[in-house]
Structures are given as structure tokens and as C-alpha cells.
Design a protein around this motif. Structure first.
Motif, short mmCIF file in Angstrom:
data_model
loop_
_atom_site.label_atom_id
_atom_site.label_comp_id
_atom_site.label_asym_id
_atom_site.label_seq_id
_atom_site.Cartn_x
_atom_site.Cartn_y
_atom_site.Cartn_z
N ALA A 19 -4.74 3.98 -21.02
CA ALA A 19 -5.90 4.17 -21.89
C ALA A 19 -6.20 2.88 -22.68
O ALA A 19 -7.36 2.51 -22.86
CB ALA A 19 -5.68 5.33 -22.84
N ALA A 20 -5.15 2.20 -23.12
CA ALA A 20 -5.32 0.94 -23.84
C ALA A 20 -5.90 -0.13 -22.92
O ALA A 20 -6.74 -0.94 -23.34
CB ALA A 20 -3.98 0.47 -24.40
N GLN A 21 -5.47 -0.13 -21.66
CA GLN A 21 -5.99 -1.11 -20.72
C GLN A 21 -7.49 -0.90 -20.47
O GLN A 21 -8.25 -1.87 -20.43
CB GLN A 21 -5.24 -1.02 -19.39
CG GLN A 21 -3.81 -1.51 -19.51
CD GLN A 21 -3.08 -1.40 -18.19
OE1 GLN A 21 -3.05 -0.34 -17.58
NE2 GLN A 21 -2.48 -2.50 -17.78
N GLU A 43 -5.43 -9.36 -23.28
CA GLU A 43 -4.84 -9.87 -22.04
C GLU A 43 -3.43 -9.32 -21.85
O GLU A 43 -3.02 -9.01 -20.73
CB GLU A 43 -4.84 -11.39 -22.05
CG GLU A 43 -6.25 -11.97 -21.92
CD GLU A 43 -6.34 -13.44 -22.26
OE1 GLU A 43 -5.29 -14.07 -22.53
OE2 GLU A 43 -7.47 -13.96 -22.27
N ALA A 44 -2.67 -9.19 -22.94
CA ALA A 44 -1.33 -8.60 -22.85
C ALA A 44 -1.40 -7.15 -22.40
O ALA A 44 -0.61 -6.70 -21.57
CB ALA A 44 -0.62 -8.71 -24.19
N ALA A 45 -2.37 -6.42 -22.93
CA ALA A 45 -2.54 -5.02 -22.52
C ALA A 45 -2.91 -4.93 -21.04
O ALA A 45 -2.40 -4.08 -20.32
CB ALA A 45 -3.62 -4.34 -23.37
N ALA A 46 -3.77 -5.84 -20.59
CA ALA A 46 -4.20 -5.82 -19.19
C ALA A 46 -3.04 -6.12 -18.24
O ALA A 46 -3.02 -5.62 -17.11
CB ALA A 46 -5.32 -6.84 -18.98
N SER A 47 -2.08 -6.89 -18.69
CA SER A 47 -0.97 -7.26 -17.81
C SER A 47 0.17 -6.24 -17.80
O SER A 47 1.11 -6.38 -17.01
CB SER A 47 -0.42 -8.64 -18.21
OG SER A 47 0.21 -8.56 -19.48
N TRP A 48 0.08 -5.22 -18.64
CA TRP A 48 1.13 -4.20 -18.69
C TRP A 48 1.14 -3.39 -17.40
O TRP A 48 0.08 -3.06 -16.85
CB TRP A 48 0.90 -3.27 -19.88
CG TRP A 48 1.91 -2.16 -19.99
CD1 TRP A 48 3.13 -2.23 -20.53
CD2 TRP A 48 1.76 -0.82 -19.51
NE1 TRP A 48 3.77 -1.02 -20.44
CE2 TRP A 48 2.95 -0.13 -19.81
CE3 TRP A 48 0.75 -0.13 -18.85
CZ2 TRP A 48 3.15 1.20 -19.50
CZ3 TRP A 48 0.95 1.20 -18.53
CH2 TRP A 48 2.13 1.85 -18.85
#
Length: 108
Positions: A19-21, A43-48
Motif C-alpha cells: 500500500a505504501a508503494q 524511492e526506498a518504499a519502491a525498492s522494498w
């Protein structure tokens, strides 16, 4: 218990995992105007990535009709079976409804 934050006296809403992504991708798209520190977090959220052993939990929302069934019966075991829910879920929901921890079910 949910509390307001000390600085602004507002509630902070938290998004996690996929959901965060999704939210970060909508808000911080390529080329958008943003603060650098916020862009880094997006960007950190997208890479999770979800660990292989982390299960996905899908919560089933309660309906007003289910609330009525739950409140009209004293047999939690039977209601849980009828509604396809766990006994613990039914007990907790009934407690919350009876103790004003949420709005009562709508009868409309």
C-alpha cells in the motif's frame, strides 16, 4: 490507543508494504516537484520487496448485517461458523460494538 502527534496535534496515517508503494508511486512520480528527503523515502518504499516467508493478510470487513447477526445471538461459536469468521474475531467485534468502541451497525 490512537493519539495525536505532539507537534501538530493531528493524527498521522501510516501506510506500509505494498500500500505504501502504491501511494508513494502516485505522489512521487518521475519528474514531480518534491522535497529531496521525501523523494528518497519514496524511492526506498519502491525498492522494498516482501520477504518470501511474510504472508499476505487480507482482512474481511464487517457488514451491518453481520453485526446484527452477531449482536442478536449469544452463541459465538455458531455465529462464527455461520459468518465464516473465527470465534476470537466474533468475540472481539461484539465486545467493541457493545462497549462503544465503534459506531453501532446501521439498520438502513
Amino acid at each position: 490507543m490512537t493519539n495525536r502527534n505532539a507537534r501538530d496535534d493531528v493524527y498521522n496515517i501510516i501506510y506500509e508494504k505494498e500500500a505504501a508503494q502504491i501511494l508513494a508511486a502516485d505522489l512521487y512520480y518521475p519528474g514531480c516537484l518534491s522535497l529531496g528527503r521525501k523523494q528518497v523515502k519514496a524511492e526506498a518504499a519502491a525498492s522494498w520487496t516482501r520477504p518470501y516467508d511474510m504472508r499476505i493478510v487480507h482482512s474481511k470487513r464487517w457488514t451491518a448485517a453481520e453485526d446484527q447477526v452477531l449482536l442478536q445471538s449469544d452463541d459465538v461459536v455458531a455465529v462464527a461458523e455461520k459468518l465464516g469468521r473465527s470465534e476470537q474475531s466474533c468475540r472481539m467485534r461484539r465486545w467493541r460494538l457493545r462497549n462503544s468502541r465503534m459506531l453501532p451497525p446501521s439498520t438502513h
